[in-house]
Design a protein around this motif. Structure first.
Motif, PDB file in Angstrom:
ATOM      1  N   PRO A  15      -3.915 -11.399   2.623  1.00 29.68           N
ATOM      2  CA  PRO A  15      -4.545 -10.423   1.730  1.00 29.68           C
ATOM      3  C   PRO A  15      -4.882  -9.123   2.465  1.00 29.68           C
ATOM      4  N   GLY A  16      -4.459  -8.028   1.898  1.00 28.58           N
ATOM      5  CA  GLY A  16      -4.861  -6.712   2.397  1.00 28.58           C
ATOM      6  C   GLY A  16      -4.046  -6.182   3.559  1.00 28.58           C
ATOM      7  N   VAL A  17      -3.070  -6.966   4.082  1.00 35.18           N
ATOM      8  CA  VAL A  17      -2.411  -6.521   5.313  1.00 35.18           C
ATOM      9  C   VAL A  17      -1.565  -5.262   5.078  1.00 35.18           C
ATOM     10  N   PHE A  18      -0.813  -5.217   3.979  1.00 34.11           N
ATOM     11  CA  PHE A  18       0.017  -4.036   3.747  1.00 34.11           C
ATOM     12  C   PHE A  18      -0.821  -2.821   3.358  1.00 34.11           C
ATOM     13  N   ARG A  52       5.957   3.066   1.881  1.00 33.30           N
ATOM     14  CA  ARG A  52       6.594   1.730   1.836  1.00 33.30           C
ATOM     15  C   ARG A  52       5.531   0.622   1.901  1.00 33.30           C
ATOM     16  N   SER A  53       4.525   0.832   2.750  1.00 33.42           N
ATOM     17  CA  SER A  53       3.478  -0.195   2.891  1.00 33.42           C
ATOM     18  C   SER A  53       2.682  -0.345   1.592  1.00 33.42           C
ATOM     19  N   TYR A  54       2.324   0.800   0.973  1.00 36.46           N
ATOM     20  CA  TYR A  54       1.563   0.696  -0.282  1.00 36.46           C
ATOM     21  C   TYR A  54       2.410   0.020  -1.362  1.00 36.46           C
ATOM     22  N   LEU A  55       3.717   0.312  -1.374  1.00 32.93           N
ATOM     23  CA  LEU A  55       4.576  -0.336  -2.375  1.00 32.93           C
ATOM     24  C   LEU A  55       4.662  -1.838  -2.119  1.00 32.93           C
ATOM     25  N   ALA A  56       4.719  -2.217  -0.828  1.00 36.17           N
ATOM     26  CA  ALA A  56       4.735  -3.654  -0.507  1.00 36.17           C
ATOM     27  C   ALA A  56       3.416  -4.302  -0.940  1.00 36.17           C
ATOM     28  N   ALA A  57       2.314  -3.565  -0.765  1.00 31.19           N
ATOM     29  CA  ALA A  57       1.008  -4.105  -1.183  1.00 31.19           C
ATOM     30  C   ALA A  57       0.972  -4.254  -2.704  1.00 31.19           C
ATOM     31  N   ILE A  58       1.503  -3.251  -3.409  1.00 32.03           N
ATOM     32  CA  ILE A  58       1.497  -3.299  -4.877  1.00 32.03           C
ATOM     33  C   ILE A  58       2.367  -4.461  -5.378  1.00 32.03           C
ATOM     34  N   ALA A  59       3.477  -4.712  -4.674  1.00 32.15           N
ATOM     35  CA  ALA A  59       4.340  -5.829  -5.094  1.00 32.15           C
ATOM     36  C   ALA A  59       3.570  -7.151  -5.027  1.00 32.15           C
ATOM     37  N   ARG A  60       2.613  -7.230  -4.089  1.00 35.40           N
ATOM     38  CA  ARG A  60       1.850  -8.480  -3.946  1.00 35.40           C
ATOM     39  C   ARG A  60       0.589  -8.498  -4.799  1.00 35.40           C
ATOM     40  N   ALA A  61       0.095  -7.332  -5.177  1.00 35.62           N
ATOM     41  CA  ALA A  61      -1.139  -7.271  -5.978  1.00 35.62           C
ATOM     42  C   ALA A  61      -0.969  -6.206  -7.063  1.00 35.62           C
ATOM     43  N   PRO A  62      -0.140  -6.490  -8.070  1.00 35.73           N
ATOM     44  CA  PRO A  62       0.218  -5.447  -9.031  1.00 35.73           C
ATOM     45  C   PRO A  62      -0.919  -5.009  -9.949  1.00 35.73           C
ATOM     46  N   LEU A  66      -2.222   8.433  10.235  1.00 39.26           N
ATOM     47  CA  LEU A  66      -1.355   8.949  11.297  1.00 39.26           C
ATOM     48  C   LEU A  66      -0.287   9.900  10.738  1.00 39.26           C
ATOM     49  N   GLU A  67      -0.405  10.172   9.432  1.00 33.80           N
ATOM     50  CA  GLU A  67       0.521  11.084   8.747  1.00 33.80           C
ATOM     51  C   GLU A  67       1.964  10.600   8.820  1.00 33.80           C
ATOM     52  N   LEU A  68       2.137   9.278   8.827  1.00 34.46           N
ATOM     53  CA  LEU A  68       3.488   8.683   8.766  1.00 34.46           C
ATOM     54  C   LEU A  68       3.762   8.424   7.279  1.00 34.46           C
ATOM     55  N   TRP A  69       4.125   9.509   6.564  1.00 38.00           N
ATOM     56  CA  TRP A  69       4.108   9.437   5.100  1.00 38.00           C
ATOM     57  C   TRP A  69       5.058   8.399   4.525  1.00 38.00           C
ATOM     58  N   GLU A  70       6.319   8.397   5.008  1.00 33.98           N
ATOM     59  CA  GLU A  70       7.265   7.452   4.400  1.00 33.98           C
ATOM     60  C   GLU A  70       6.897   5.999   4.661  1.00 33.98           C
ATOM     61  N   PRO A  71       6.610   5.629   5.941  1.00 33.92           N
ATOM     62  CA  PRO A  71       6.171   4.251   6.171  1.00 33.92           C
ATOM     63  C   PRO A  71       4.931   3.892   5.341  1.00 33.92           C
ATOM     64  N   ALA A  72       3.987   4.862   5.193  1.00 35.08           N
ATOM     65  CA  ALA A  72       2.769   4.566   4.420  1.00 35.08           C
ATOM     66  C   ALA A  72       3.133   4.251   2.976  1.00 35.08           C
TER      67      ALA A  72
END
Ligand SMILES: C[S@@+](CC[C@H](N)C(=O)[O-])C[C@H]1O[C@@H](n2cnc3c(N)ncnc32)[C@H](O)[C@@H]1O
Length: 382
Positions: free
Chosen positions: A44-47, A65-75, A57-63
């Motif tokens: 829970p919460g890792v992505f 992707r991570s939020y989308l992975a989080a949303i896929a797990r907690a829509p 860290l202003e890594l916009w694209e990876p960020a």
């Protein structure tokens, strides 16, 4: 490596990443959190946390992707859509941001998922009326007890209370938690129970990871209600932590905490309710089970070593500066983003307010404080 070992490794990596981030070491925390997401992607919460670090860290694209992975797990988690929207807005993806904010608003006002039935809602209303004694029109009246250290003042107060009691206190006294009830299982009143319900329902809806705790439970009513909400929504995983000395408040240590001077409630025997009595109160509602965990002792001793991983709701009701600060220092870092911090006495006990203000200032907590009633306040951790 088997699945359990992966999950344990991921949890340890995530824990360390959170520690590093809390010390401002975002760059070190990020690869560790990435490793945690690889080891245990369903933690829970890792992505979400990885996205937060990458955002910092202003890594916009990876960020993204991570939020989308989080949303896929907690829509159903509205907070994730807000974070994704903020990111898209920063990257000038205005259409994407508008869509994310629309989803956030939709989810924030969506009807509750499974469990949010009429029967569950009626059960919770009935629980609040039972726990406050409002079902019986608060006819139990206020507690009558002589304060051993100031017997005359206390006797005069008692006579006044008897007068009030004969007339049966107005319902509003119990709705706003303005007396110490003779029999009801909570003194916080209906409005603050409503607030607990709103916060717990919101974390269930948004799938914010973590348990629920109250530090300062007296007869246990607020924690009994927390357990009832989990039952109503069929949540069989989260724990309710019940933390108290079970022998009343400590004597103020005014050398260490000068603002507590003069707030000595330690002599009130009626505030000392034993753990066995609180367990019995849970049993009366058929709510004592493995999801309820008691932490017996002074907060300063129990909270630092409590085996709590994450919290979604942190409720503090220890009145004093010392008790409130102990709760914040030992538990706030475990509160998940999107979780709620509730302080019962923020507007009614100056030492408690001072502790909250000091802690928020020292930790640069910016979230707005929301008033519940004449006494309670809360904020939602970002
Ligand atoms: C005002 S009562 C809590 C009321 C309760 N939340 C309710 O729903 O009615 C305060 C409680 O905090 C506990 N308490 C205060 N300071 C404490 C401390 N430092 N360690 C342990 N328990 C403490 C007292 O024993 C008491 O039960």
């Amino acid at each position: 490596m088997n699945h359990n070992t992966d999950v344990e490794l991921g949890a340890a990596q995530l824990h360390r990443a959170r520690e590093l981030a809390s010390q401002g070491q975002w760059g070190e925390a990020q690869p560790l959190c990435e490793a945690a997401a690889r080891s245990a992607p369903d933690l829970p919460g890792v992505f979400e946390f990885l996205g937060d670090l990458q955002f910092r860290l202003e890594l916009w694209e990876p960020a993204a992707r991570s939020y989308l992975a989080a949303i896929a797990r907690a829509p159903h988690n509205a907070v994730l859509f807000r974070k994704l929207g903020d990111l898209q807005r920063l990257c000038h993806d205005h259409e994407g941001a508008a869509e994310s904010y629309r989803r956030e608003a939709e989810l924030a006002h969506a009807p509750l998922p499974a469990g949010g039935t009429d029967a569950a809602a009626s059960y919770l209303e009935l629980m609040k009326d039972c726990l406050t004694f409002l079902l019986w029109r608060a006819s139990d009246g206020p507690l009558l007890e002589l304060n051993a250290r100031r017997p005359l003042v206390s006797f005069a107060r008692m006579l006044r209370k008897i007068g009030l009691w004969r007339r049966t206190p107005p319902i509003s006294v119990r709705e706003f938690g303005m007396d110490w009830p003779a029999q009801a299982l909570t003194m916080i009143g209906k409005k603050r129970l409503d607030n607990i319900q709103t916060c717990v329902e919101r974390v269930l809806q948004d799938q914010i990871p973590g348990d629920l705790i109250e530090a300062g439970v007296w007869r246990g009513g607020a924690t009994i209600f927390m357990r009832a909400i989990l039952r109503a929504y069929g949540d069989a995983k989260r724990k309710v932590w019940v933390a108290d000395s079970f022998r009343g408040l400590p004597r103020p240590d005014s050398d260490k905490y000068p603002v507590d001077r003069g707030y000595d409630l330690s002599m009130w025997r009626s505030l000392a309710v034993s753990a066995e009595e609180v367990r019995e109160n849970f049993r009366r509602f058929d709510l004592l089970d493995h999801q309820v965990v008691f932490l017996e002792g002074w907060f300063a001793d129990t909270l630092p070593v409590a085996p709590i991983d994450h919290l979604a709701v942190l409720r503090l009701d220890g009145d004093l500066y010392e008790s409130t600060m102990d709760g914040l220092v030992h538990l706030y870092s475990k509160l998940s983003p999107g979780g709620f911090a509730i302080v019962d006495d923020y507007y009614s006990a100056p030492p408690c307010r001072q502790a909250v203000d000091d802690f928020r200032r020292a930790n640069a907590i910016q979230e707005d404080i929301v008033r519940i009633d004449w006494s309670g306040a809360f904020w939602r951790k970002q």
